[in-house]
Design a protein around this motif. Structure first.
Motif, PDB file in Angstrom:
ATOM      1  N   MET A  52       0.840  -1.214   0.000  1.00  0.00           N
ATOM      2  CA  MET A  52       0.000   0.000   0.000  1.00  0.00           C
ATOM      3  C   MET A  52       0.867   1.253   0.000  1.00  0.00           C
ATOM      4  O   MET A  52       0.820   2.088  -0.882  1.00  0.00           O
ATOM      5  N   GLU A  53       1.719   1.367   1.023  1.00  0.00           N
ATOM      6  CA  GLU A  53       2.587   2.524   1.156  1.00  0.00           C
ATOM      7  C   GLU A  53       3.434   2.729  -0.100  1.00  0.00           C
ATOM      8  O   GLU A  53       3.606   3.827  -0.584  1.00  0.00           O
ATOM      9  N   LYS A  54       3.955   1.637  -0.587  1.00  0.00           N
ATOM     10  CA  LYS A  54       4.858   1.697  -1.735  1.00  0.00           C
ATOM     11  C   LYS A  54       4.155   2.311  -2.941  1.00  0.00           C
ATOM     12  O   LYS A  54       4.712   3.165  -3.615  1.00  0.00           O
ATOM     13  N   ARG A  91       1.589   4.322  -2.978  1.00  0.00           N
ATOM     14  CA  ARG A  91       1.324   5.745  -2.746  1.00  0.00           C
ATOM     15  C   ARG A  91       2.571   6.570  -3.052  1.00  0.00           C
ATOM     16  O   ARG A  91       2.489   7.587  -3.723  1.00  0.00           O
ATOM     17  N   THR A  92       3.696   6.128  -2.597  1.00  0.00           N
ATOM     18  CA  THR A  92       4.950   6.852  -2.834  1.00  0.00           C
ATOM     19  C   THR A  92       5.195   7.012  -4.328  1.00  0.00           C
ATOM     20  O   THR A  92       5.510   8.094  -4.796  1.00  0.00           O
ATOM     21  N   ILE A  93       5.012   5.974  -5.079  1.00  0.00           N
ATOM     22  CA  ILE A  93       5.295   6.014  -6.508  1.00  0.00           C
ATOM     23  C   ILE A  93       4.366   6.984  -7.225  1.00  0.00           C
ATOM     24  O   ILE A  93       4.800   7.772  -8.034  1.00  0.00           O
ATOM     25  N   ILE A  99       2.786   9.710  -6.155  1.00  0.00           N
ATOM     26  CA  ILE A  99       3.135  11.098  -5.854  1.00  0.00           C
ATOM     27  C   ILE A  99       4.373  11.481  -6.630  1.00  0.00           C
ATOM     28  O   ILE A  99       4.454  12.545  -7.213  1.00  0.00           O
ATOM     29  N   VAL A 109       5.151  14.763  -9.311  1.00  0.00           N
ATOM     30  CA  VAL A 109       6.246  15.721  -9.158  1.00  0.00           C
ATOM     31  C   VAL A 109       7.121  15.713 -10.421  1.00  0.00           C
ATOM     32  O   VAL A 109       7.510  16.752 -10.938  1.00  0.00           O
ATOM     33  N   CYS A 137      18.189   8.188  -6.878  1.00  0.00           N
ATOM     34  CA  CYS A 137      17.245   9.306  -7.045  1.00  0.00           C
ATOM     35  C   CYS A 137      17.643  10.324  -8.117  1.00  0.00           C
ATOM     36  O   CYS A 137      16.773  10.751  -8.887  1.00  0.00           O
TER      37      CYS A 137
END
Lengths: 223, 223
Positions: free
Chosen positions: B1-3, B5-7, B9, B13, B128
């Motif tokens: 789930m968290e993963k 969401r991060t992707i 967003i 950007v 990154c």
């Protein structure tokens, strides 16, 4: 504007992450497994050092290893081939770190019952992995001699969150300007409790100290 | 789930970032400045190599340098002290990369009119920085011999987005197992157009080739 938005989102992920990390840590503690998270730059020698260390310890304690990379399974394969211990490769889908949720999911598939020492080889990166608690009991980082003694000045958070700093590839010191005293002072300024051990996977220097330290921590967990 | 969401967003950007990057790139083109973004792991020798290269080129062309770090200004100071060219230190507030918006803001404070070659020394990180277009005309990355020839397998995006790959610290090859042919094959598989140049800041080997390539690109920009 953009920068602020990135930071805010990141903090909310971190807050959720800390709860999961605490859960993982507690679970590993209950089953008597010392869980360590190993971090460093790419190419500082994590896999090589861990292979040497595992071979030195594997007849005394039960070890398992989890290896995180964006792609490729060469590291977990190398550890499994060269040591014979169970290794799991985690592909993290291009992210720059592994967090506690990802660790928890990996641990649902990787049986660690009866394991005395669980090693997580994090992705090679001195920035992002420092920001995410993985649920490990101890953070270990590697700083290799070829990288230089100025790294604590540039990546302060990483050096601040580590319990142990291994200065690796010390056999190559004749080739590089690396001031051990300056490195130590810079690390201690950020993290007075850090245990600093110079090591070489090639000559074996320092590995005994690392082993003793881990055995001591394993005994504490099982008390 | 968290993963997930991060992707999500992160993609939004990036989309905004690409517009700003295009704006920066066009502006630098119009004023006749070749803008290069230099990326690598921590400790692969960016500052040392750039210092040697700038000293080799500074009497022929007008060079300025911008240096990104989380904290500390040692790199920009080192470049300024050792070469005499104008250098700007950017502190990025703990982020793992620099994006085009941050570059644009830096360029509002750092006058680059009349500059032939603008060098951005990105933060030491193989993950990154590869994801964010900075607005540079060319991406240059360094892979140092001590890091090992397997890095393209593990950090494929970085090698995919680079126009030039400099294999650095080749004077230390006697100390490390580094297979140049394997490294080249792995890079070319990800990025068939990558120009690969082995270099040593210590002996000066390969620097002539890098200079020639940059002079050629500068001439193209000014056409």
């Amino acid at each position: 504007m953009e920068k602020v938005r990135t930071i805010e989102i990141h903090e909310s992920v971190t807050a959720l992450n800390d709860q999961t990390a605490e859960f993982v840590r507690e679970k590993m503690f209950e089953q008597g497994t010392l869980f360590i998270n190993v971090m460093s730059s790419p190419g500082s020698g994590k896999t090589t050092l861990l292979t040497s260390l595992i071979n030195k310890m594997k007849d005394k304690v039960n070890i398992a290893e989890m290896d995180v990379d964006i792609e490729s399974s060469v590291d977990a394969q190398r550890v499994a081939d060269k040591t014979g211990v169970r290794a799991l490769q985690i592909h993290n889908g291009g992210l720059c770190h592994i967090d506690a949720d990802m660790t928890a999911r990996a641990l649902m598939e990787f049986d660690t019952k009866g394991v005395d020492l669980l090693i997580l080889e994090n992705i090679g990166n001195l920035v992002c992995p420092a920001e995410f608690d993985t649920g490990a009991h101890m953070n270990v980082m590697l700083l290799s001699v070829p990288e230089g003694d100025d790294k604590p000045l540039k990546y302060p958070l990483m050096f601040s969150v580590c319990d142990i700093v291994l200065i690796t590839k010390i056999d190559t010191v004749g080739f590089f300007n690396f001031d051990f005293k300056a490195a130590e002072e810079r690390i201690k300024k950020l993290n007075p409790n850090a245990i600093i051990i110079p090591v070489s996977a090639k000559t074996g220097e320092g590995l005994e100290k690392v082993e003793d330290l881990l055995l001591e921590k394993m005994a504490e967990i099982k008390k």
